[in-house]
Motif scaffolding. Structure first.
Motif, PDB file in Angstrom:
ATOM      1  N   LEU A 382       0.828  -1.200   0.000  1.00  0.00           N
ATOM      2  CA  LEU A 382       0.000   0.000   0.000  1.00  0.00           C
ATOM      3  C   LEU A 382       0.866   1.255   0.000  1.00  0.00           C
ATOM      4  N   GLY A 385       2.301   1.706  -3.526  1.00  0.00           N
ATOM      5  CA  GLY A 385       1.282   2.165  -4.463  1.00  0.00           C
ATOM      6  C   GLY A 385       0.928   3.624  -4.247  1.00  0.00           C
ATOM      7  N   LEU A 409      -6.328   2.058  -3.870  1.00  0.00           N
ATOM      8  CA  LEU A 409      -5.590   2.371  -2.644  1.00  0.00           C
ATOM      9  C   LEU A 409      -6.506   2.356  -1.422  1.00  0.00           C
ATOM     10  N   ASN A 454      -3.367  -6.557  -2.174  1.00  0.00           N
ATOM     11  CA  ASN A 454      -2.734  -5.244  -2.101  1.00  0.00           C
ATOM     12  C   ASN A 454      -1.519  -5.162  -3.011  1.00  0.00           C
ATOM     13  N   SER A 458      -1.300  -2.706  -6.155  1.00  0.00           N
ATOM     14  CA  SER A 458      -0.229  -1.724  -6.184  1.00  0.00           C
ATOM     15  C   SER A 458       0.605  -1.841  -7.456  1.00  0.00           C
ATOM     16  N   ILE A 473       7.997  -2.948  -5.949  1.00  0.00           N
ATOM     17  CA  ILE A 473       6.711  -3.636  -5.922  1.00  0.00           C
ATOM     18  C   ILE A 473       6.802  -5.001  -6.590  1.00  0.00           C
TER      19      ILE A 473
END
Length: 506
Positions: A382, A385, A409, A454, A458, A473
């Motif tokens: 999170l 992102g 988000l 998540n 992201s 990521i």
């Protein structure tokens, strides 16, 4: 759910029951969290409202058990009850929450996060200490370590040991901190936020420490617990075998008394941190005539620590690395034992045939810890992102200004809070001393799904850049994927929860 439905024969329905119960428990945990804040942080009530709106909608319409598996009320014979619930909650479910999501996204953009205080000065201080350590020592280096498939550096391990990481739950009488599972969740969550490998390293000592503390002799506790608490001894769990998976009753690795010790023969696989470890908690069959679990025993097998040049210097033991997508930093191995020796006093507790029971006592704690790792991974996904959405500009504005980006988000934030609070609730249940296999399974089930969703969302926010190895990521996505598999796959967690519920446990 239909009364008396067999768990195995009606697996879809029983697992659906597990997901329903998990969702309800998560919403209850969010409500407790929100009310405890007393409205001091206005974003908390907004997150809670979004959690209930989506959670209730899924309970009425269908819950995602996997990427392509939706369990619906009709699958559990609960169609009428779901329709009734939908009517009662229609005002919340059918409301237009676009404005509320935009408010939460705006708060995130301004650096405002939901409350995380545990309303305890010591607990909040521990979180803060490990967050500062992680931001300084883990986050800047983790991706480099991952790309190089490097072990967590010895200096970092030593720094973790100096904080007391390896002795959080080991009693003070044995050199540990003597703290509870909730503290271990905080430690694990923060370290895993930096890198799942760092968070997982601490759990090696947690699992072994619990085994020895509750099943070992006085001499075994005195010999191993202080050295594990200090970080001098790094243990590894050696349970899984090829082709057995979760079916531990089928294990074939054998140990027999031989002179003044034990002789070990067989194969193990997916053994984490095997080369650099100093002690193996080894599940073996010592009673070959006993059927299934009854023939299993746990051995404490010391071994010399390996090096890059000679990863397995112990006589009678060989190993080969299993290359993996993520979850690096400790490495995975397949092991072969051919006459490896263990000392006469290696038998945990001094009694044969108790290995499975001894291991079962650790499952609750291990699954709560895995949930905490997942919570940390979910938060990092999170964070990445959000950072990208704030700095990446398209069509003249930061992409967080686009609803589909902001919605990802916000949904991730809501899921993160639900998973976090359910994990803390499971830890509190464990700390209360009561059986909590259902709570532990629920926490692991939901948190693992949240980490993956998540990370996936992201990466989507990152667009093509998220698919590039240079972006963090990409690592977080690979790390998140394992969480639905190890320490009991999602299907196993659902089975545990369902069987417990159908048996009347609560």
């Amino acid at each position: 759910m239909r009364a008396g439905l067999p768990t195995d024969a009606g697996q879809r329905a029983s697992h659906g029951l597990a997901w329903v119960a998990t969702t309800v428990a998560a919403l209850e945990a969010v409500l407790v969290w929100c009310e405890a804040g007393g409205g001091a942080n206005p974003i908390d009530a907004k997150v809670a409202q979004l959690a209930f709106a989506e959670g209730l909608a899924q309970l009425c319409g269908g819950l995602p058990m996997g990427q392509n598996e939706i369990v619906r009320p009709v699958d559990m014979g609960a169609g009428a009850a779901a329709r009734q619930l939908g009517e009662v909650c229609a005002g919340l479910i059918d409301a237009d929450h676009a404005g509320l999501r935009a408010e939460v996204a705006g708060a995130l953009a301004q650096g405002q996060w939901p409350s995380e205080t545990l309303h305890d000065g010591m607990l909040d201080a521990i979180r803060d200490q490990y967050r500062r350590f992680t931001d300084a020592e883990i986050v800047p280096q983790a991706h480099t370590w991952h790309l190089a498939n490097a072990l967590i550096p010895d200096a970092t391990v030593a720094a973790m040991a100096a904080l007391g990481t390896f002795g959080v739950c080991i009693p003070e009488a044995f050199g540990g901190l003597g703290l509870n599972k909730l503290v271990m969740c905080l430690v694990t969550e923060e370290l895993s936020r930096g890198w799942i490998g760092a968070g997982s390293l601490g759990t090696r000592s947690e699992i072994a420490g619990e085994l020895i503390l509750h099943g070992g002799t006085a001499a075994q506790k005195a010999q191993w617990l202080p050295r594990m608490a200090s970080g001098e001894v790094l243990p590894t769990a050696v349970f899984t075998e090829p082709d057995t998976g979760s079916d531990l009753g089928s294990l074939q690795t054998r140990a027999r008394r031989d002179g003044d010790g034990w002789r070990i023969d067989g194969a193990k696989t997916w053994i984490t941190h095997a080369a650099r470890s100093d002690l193996m908690t080894l599940l073996v069959r010592t009673l070959p005539d006993a059927i299934g679990y009854a023939g299993l025993s746990m051995l404490l097998v010391p071994k010399p620590r390996g090096s890059d040049g000679d990863p397995f210097p112990a006589e009678g033991m060989e190993g080969s690395e299993i290359e993996v997508l993520g979850y690096r930093g400790m490495r995975e191995y397949a092991l072969q034992f051919d006459g490896m020796r263990a000392p006469a006093d290696a038998l945990l507790g001094g009694e044969e045939g108790q290995g499975f029971k001894q291991l079962m006592r650790t499952f609750e704690g291990a699954r709560i810890q895995t949930a905490a790792r997942a919570v940390g991974v979910a938060r990092r996904a999170l964070e990445l992102g959000l950072d990208y959405a704030l700095t990446r500009r398209q069509f003249g504005q930061p992409i967080i200004g686009f609803a589909r980006v902001a919605d990802k988000l916000v949904a991730g934030l809501v899921d993160f809070v639900m998973a976090r609070e359910l994990t803390y609730a499971a830890a509190r249940a464990k700390d209360s001393g009561r059986r909590c296999d259902i709570e532990a399974g629920m926490a692991k089930l939901l948190a693992a799904r949240t980490a993956w969703s998540n990370a996936d969302a992201s990466l989507q926010v990152h667009g093509g850049n998220g698919y590039a190895l240079e972006y963090e990521i990409s690592r977080v996505l690979c790390d998140a994927r394992i969480l639905n598999i190890f320490e009991g796959a999602a299907e196993i967690q659902a089975q545990v929860i369902a069987k417990g519920l159908l048996a009347g446990r609560n």
